[in-house]
Enzyme design. Sequence first.
Site, PDB file in Angstrom:
ATOM      1  N   ASP A  87      60.000   1.461  57.095  1.00  0.00           N
ATOM      2  CA  ASP A  87      60.728   0.197  57.021  1.00  0.00           C
ATOM      3  C   ASP A  87      59.793  -0.957  56.675  1.00  0.00           C
ATOM      4  OD1 ASP A  87      59.413   0.373  59.471  1.00  0.00           O
ATOM      5  OD2 ASP A  87      61.246   0.579  60.621  1.00  0.00           O
ATOM      6  N   GLU A 120      69.547   0.042  63.742  1.00  0.00           N
ATOM      7  CA  GLU A 120      69.971  -0.539  65.010  1.00  0.00           C
ATOM      8  C   GLU A 120      71.296   0.086  65.465  1.00  0.00           C
ATOM      9  OE1 GLU A 120      67.805  -2.068  66.475  1.00  0.00           O
ATOM     10  OE2 GLU A 120      67.098  -3.939  65.587  1.00  0.00           O
TER      11      GLU A 120
HETATM   12  C1  F6R Z   1      58.510   0.795  63.001  1.00  0.00           C
HETATM   13  C2  F6R Z   1      59.740   1.427  63.412  1.00  0.00           C
HETATM   14  C3  F6R Z   1      60.366   1.145  64.719  1.00  0.00           C
HETATM   15  C4  F6R Z   1      59.401   1.364  65.883  1.00  0.00           C
HETATM   16  C5  F6R Z   1      60.095   1.054  67.209  1.00  0.00           C
HETATM   17  C6  F6R Z   1      59.174   1.227  68.388  1.00  0.00           C
HETATM   18  O1  F6R Z   1      58.145   1.243  61.703  1.00  0.00           O
HETATM   19  O2  F6R Z   1      60.260   2.150  62.643  1.00  0.00           O
HETATM   20  O3  F6R Z   1      61.463   2.015  64.895  1.00  0.00           O
HETATM   21  O4  F6R Z   1      58.943   2.674  65.879  1.00  0.00           O
HETATM   22  O5  F6R Z   1      60.580  -0.253  67.177  1.00  0.00           O
HETATM   23  O6  F6R Z   1      58.160   0.280  68.299  1.00  0.00           O
HETATM   24  P1  F6R Z   1      56.857   0.384  69.218  1.00  0.00           P
HETATM   25  O7  F6R Z   1      56.188   1.659  68.839  1.00  0.00           O
HETATM   26  O8  F6R Z   1      56.052  -0.811  68.841  1.00  0.00           O
HETATM   27  O9  F6R Z   1      57.331   0.378  70.617  1.00  0.00           O
END
Ligand code: F6R
Length: 260
Positions: A66, A142
């Site tokens: 993303d 989401e």
């Molecule tokens: C980022 C992504 C998001 C994160 C998720 C968890 O490329 O795809 O889905 O993996 O928001 O974020 P963290 O690892 O920072 O808790």
Amino acid sequence: MEVVIAPERELAALAADAIESLLRRRPRTVLGLATGSSPLKVYDELARRHTEDGLSFAEARGFMLDEYVGLAADHPERYRNVIATEIAERVDWPADQVRGPDGLAVDLPAACAAYEESIRAAGGVDLQLLGIGTDGHIAFNEPGSSLASRTRIKTLTRQTRVDNARFFDGDVERVPTHCLTQGLGTIMQARHLVLLATGKHKAEAVHQLVEGPVSALWPATVMQLHPHATVLVDEAAASRLQLADYYRQTYASKPDWQGL
Ligand code: F6R
């Protein structure tokens, strides 16, 4: 779905093992890359193996999950820059072999379609690293996302923007409101999904992902339909799993030679 409960460092080593094994067997492996905190120790471990053991990414291709819409090309939180800093530039990965959706494109839908086509043209993703949001998103799909969705523009939830404010000096208003994200249908075409989650704040999302009903309300639950999905969690993130003992027992009795 395989669930492994272990300390974070071990989880990172397991994910790195799976990636290394692919790269050694087939240097032109296609890797799916996540940003955020969850994969950082995996990237550290891969960088270490590159330096100490000669693990090479020279022929690999990488596709990011993303990208934020509208962040300036040189913004340090632009995911393209994050991936360059966290992994690509620490190993021998040519910059043009790592791609992401173009959040600065004038025609965003066309950029999304082009991104889908580039993944397809590369032969699809062999191993996709994933994190999970506290609201159950994977990539930026989401709650409410179609389980069949493809790369497209999404509006970030307030929760995700609050969660990610830590990357923007704690100021939620500086977190972009929109992103381009691979869809759930896109992600599901990767041949192996490897999701990492640590910390108590991920426990409910991990419980839903592994044990909840498949539902757009918790988008990560679509992974239950994938034939090769691995969920790597620490004790805190596993704390709401109803069948945690069974997952532990299953993993403990797995032969050593068998990877993820
Ligand atoms: C980022 C992504 C998001 C994160 C998720 C968890 O490329 O795809 O889905 O993996 O928001 O974020 P963290 O690892 O920072 O808790």
